[in-house]
Design a protein around this motif. Structure first.
Motif, PDB file in Angstrom:
ATOM      1  N   ARG A  55       6.753  -6.403  -5.533  1.00  0.00           N
ATOM      2  CA  ARG A  55       7.481  -5.249  -5.330  1.00  0.00           C
ATOM      3  C   ARG A  55       6.993  -4.930  -3.816  1.00  0.00           C
ATOM      4  NH1 ARG A  55       5.108  -0.383  -8.406  1.00  0.00           N
ATOM      5  NH2 ARG A  55       3.000  -1.571  -8.047  1.00  0.00           N
ATOM      6  N   ASP A  56       5.609  -4.915  -3.475  1.00  0.00           N
ATOM      7  CA  ASP A  56       5.475  -4.884  -2.279  1.00  0.00           C
ATOM      8  C   ASP A  56       5.130  -5.378  -1.285  1.00  0.00           C
ATOM      9  OD1 ASP A  56       3.686  -2.805  -3.854  1.00  0.00           O
ATOM     10  OD2 ASP A  56       1.411  -3.754  -3.903  1.00  0.00           O
ATOM     11  N   GLU A 104      -3.751  -4.902  -5.251  1.00  0.00           N
ATOM     12  CA  GLU A 104      -3.141  -3.724  -4.484  1.00  0.00           C
ATOM     13  C   GLU A 104      -3.830  -3.164  -4.134  1.00  0.00           C
ATOM     14  OE1 GLU A 104      -1.117  -1.998  -7.448  1.00  0.00           O
ATOM     15  OE2 GLU A 104       1.248  -3.090  -6.926  1.00  0.00           O
ATOM     16  N   LEU A 105      -5.235  -2.983  -5.028  1.00  0.00           N
ATOM     17  CA  LEU A 105      -6.256  -1.429  -4.448  1.00  0.00           C
ATOM     18  C   LEU A 105      -7.185  -2.562  -2.622  1.00  0.00           C
ATOM     19  CD1 LEU A 105      -7.779  -0.737  -7.231  1.00  0.00           C
ATOM     20  CD2 LEU A 105      -6.425   0.585  -5.692  1.00  0.00           C
ATOM     21  N   GLU A 136      -6.165   8.637  -5.195  1.00  0.00           N
ATOM     22  CA  GLU A 136      -4.588   9.192  -5.764  1.00  0.00           C
ATOM     23  C   GLU A 136      -4.425   7.490  -6.333  1.00  0.00           C
ATOM     24  OE1 GLU A 136      -2.337  10.191  -2.546  1.00  0.00           O
ATOM     25  OE2 GLU A 136      -4.265  12.205  -3.192  1.00  0.00           O
ATOM     26  N   GLN A 137      -4.341   6.131  -5.732  1.00  0.00           N
ATOM     27  CA  GLN A 137      -3.630   4.808  -5.892  1.00  0.00           C
ATOM     28  C   GLN A 137      -4.624   4.437  -7.110  1.00  0.00           C
ATOM     29  OE1 GLN A 137      -3.093   2.133  -3.453  1.00  0.00           O
ATOM     30  NE2 GLN A 137      -2.920   0.680  -4.379  1.00  0.00           N
ATOM     31  N   ALA A 138      -5.580   4.343  -7.946  1.00  0.00           N
ATOM     32  CA  ALA A 138      -6.651   3.645  -8.955  1.00  0.00           C
ATOM     33  C   ALA A 138      -5.855   5.239  -9.487  1.00  0.00           C
ATOM     34  CB  ALA A 138      -8.029   4.150  -8.265  1.00  0.00           C
ATOM     35  N   ALA A 173      -7.122  -1.150   0.510  1.00  0.00           N
ATOM     36  CA  ALA A 173      -9.245  -1.174   1.132  1.00  0.00           C
ATOM     37  C   ALA A 173      -9.214  -2.271   2.278  1.00  0.00           C
ATOM     38  CB  ALA A 173      -9.780  -1.727  -0.232  1.00  0.00           C
ATOM     39  N   GLN A 174      -7.873  -2.698   2.575  1.00  0.00           N
ATOM     40  CA  GLN A 174      -8.269  -3.431   3.987  1.00  0.00           C
ATOM     41  C   GLN A 174      -7.460  -3.086   4.967  1.00  0.00           C
ATOM     42  OE1 GLN A 174      -5.868  -7.187   2.502  1.00  0.00           O
ATOM     43  NE2 GLN A 174      -7.801  -8.211   3.092  1.00  0.00           N
TER      44      GLN A 174
END
Length: 533
Positions: free
Chosen positions: A52-53, A140-141, A92-94, A145-146
């Motif tokens: 997906r990403d 994904e996190l 929010e993603q978490a 974060a990168q």
């Protein structure tokens, strides 16, 4: 993602303000494009999640390239998120991932020795949907974060910040950490209707300053400090953080110890609630205001202690108000202010308690020897103890009688006595504009003086009562003053065992003696002058 038949597709949502641009550069039939859908070429859900990403990235890059060919800005414009914004995005993603993981199946298919379930010997287990989802969430996190690292000019520091943000977000996603936003979204709505909107606004100011402190302490930049504070897990706030936040507040320019106390009180109140609902084991803010009372007292001495008006100041205010009554077009608030100058010091009422007076809150006695009185009801009182009835001295009664006489014949019981005092401010109070107009009037008459304000009339009322008692009044003891001014008695004997209300005659006599033995003759004479516009 979406599914068409048995195949998974990814759907890229185009920002509304860019529908026309994207539609033009991609050749949309109707000229606009709201979304772009591409096949992920798989029927397997897990494989679709992995792809997906990458698919979304390709769509975004291709769309931005097409926009660039037509000399149009990319989808995100020229905006770049600050580090603090990226951490909020991570939170929010978490939180979204946390919901998905909580709903995922935790069953792990067992593998038996020799593939024979009858042996009962399990040699391994397959990963569950939740296990697989957790792995995807980690990837994904970390990818998000990168971005913190890539935006940093100091790569080593950027990597450290990215790692810290990732670990915090992973704790939120896996349920071992709870961001303040989850709890604040429960706590703040509970306050609605029980405290003033002004107090709720003060809580938000505290959160903004707390977020600014946290971002600075973490070496980050944020355009929205309150959101940054909300993204912080409650588990990460300890006593050291509380102490450093107080020190940070005390270093801010134009922030006195009283404001510091307000901010720390907000944090302490919220943490007590968090303890009650089981999200905080300890309250790091307990005792955080220690020593502030002395600092507040010292600052008050430097600035000037609040005090009652002197006789000369009261006479000057009354005289100037009467002069302005002669020019009602130039001074439209002169009538209201003149009435308040006679009501406030003789009743001890707060400005909103007077500005909100209605017909049904004026109590006319059945006995001719009794005084009129006004009722301070729960809707307008500041505290529970403020709910009371206050007798009107004949000088104050004349003001109320004149106001009643001027009402239309068909008026209702909830008709306001001071229609000039329109509700306003965050709490929609009738005293809002009166406060502003009186402050302007006060400065014009007595100059800039932080020692006196509208509340000084309550100080006058207390002073009149104490003076009357000192001059031999029999009905002006401290307990009667506390009942009339709306304070909870301090002593146990008074607030627990004594009657909460006495007979009307006690208060009537107190008011009459207060004016005759506690108010100077010159002030009484100035208050007694009746003027008409």
């Amino acid at each position: 993602m979406t599914k068409r038949g048995n195949v998974y597709y990814v759907r890229f949502i185009v920002p509304k303000e860019r529908w026309h641009d994207v539609g033009m550069v991609t050749g949309a039939r109707n000229g606009t494009r709201k979304d772009i859908t591409k096949s992920l070429s798989t029927k397997e859900y897990r494989e679709a999640l992995v792809r997906r990403d990458a698919a979304l990235t390709v769509i975004r890059e291709e769309t931005n390239a097409a926009l660039a060919q037509h000399k149009l800005p990319p989808l995100h414009g020229d905006w770049k998120p600050s580090w603090g914004s990226l951490q909020q995005q991570l939170t929010e993603q978490a939180l979204e991932a946390r919901k998905a993981l909580e709903e995922a199946d935790t069953y792990r298919t067992p593998y038996y020795e020799n593939d024979d379930p009858h042996t009962g010997r399990i040699v391994a287990e397959a990963i569950s949907d939740q296990d697989f989802g957790t792995d995807v969430v980690r990837e994904e996190l970390w990818a998000t974060a990168q971005n913190i690292e890539t935006q940093s000019t100091d790569k080593q520091n950027g990597l450290r910040q990215a790692q810290a943000a990732y670990e915090q977000a992973l704790g939120i996603a896996t349920g071992t950490a709870t961001p303040l936003s989850v709890l604040l979204d429960r706590w703040l709505p509970q306050l609605e209707g029980h405290v003033t909107q002004e107090l709720i606004d003060r809580h938000h100011r505290t959160l903004r300053r707390f977020g600014a402190y946290l971002a600075e302490a973490h070496g980050l930049q944020t355009d929205d400090p309150e959101s940054y504070a909300r993204s912080t897990p409650i588990e990460s706030i300890d006593r050291k953080t509380a102490g450093l936040f107080r020190e940070w507040l005390e270093r801010l320019p134009n922030v006195g110890p009283r404001v510091v106390g307000f901010h720390l009180s907000t944090m302490n109140t919220f943490w007590k609630w968090a303890q009650d609902v089981g999200y905080a084991e300890v309250n790091p803010w307990e005792g955080a205001t220690r020593g502030l009372k002395k600092k507040i007292a010292k600052a008050s001495r430097v600035r000037g202690e609040k005090r009652p008006y002197t006789d000369a100041e009261l006479i000057a205010l009354l005289t100037q108000a009467r002069e302005r009554l002669k020019q009602p077009k130039k001074w439209p608030w002169a009538r209201v202010i003149y009435d308040m100058l006679r009501l406030a010091p003789l009743t001890g009422c707060r400005q909103n308690e007077l500005a909100s007076l209605t017909v049904d809150r004026v109590i006319k006695p059945t006995q001719p020897e009794q005084l009129w009185r006004i009722s301070v009801t729960e809707e307008v009182s500041k505290t529970r103890s403020s709910t009371r009835e206050v007798p009107l001295h004949p000088i104050a009664q004349a003001v109320i009688a004149q106001r009643l006489a001027e009402l239309p014949a068909e008026h209702t019981q909830d008709a306001p006595l001071f229609p000039e005092c329109k509700p306003g401010g965050r709490d929609n109070k009738p005293g809002h504009y009166l406060s502003k107009r009186y402050a302007t009037f006060l400065r014009s008459v007595l100059g800039e003086n932080p020692e006196i304000d509208f509340h000084s009339f309550r100080r006058c009322f207390s002073t009149f009562m104490a003076t009357a008692e000192a001059n031999g009044a029999q009905h002006c003891p401290e307990l009667v003053l506390e009942h009339l001014i709306g304070h909870k008695p301090v002593s146990l004997a008074h607030n627990t065992y004594a009657a909460k209300r006495f007979d009307w005659s006690v208060y009537d006599n107190a008011i009459m003696e207060m004016v005759s033995k506690g108010v100077s003759e010159h002030v009484r004479d100035s208050m007694s002058i009746v003027c008409s516009i």
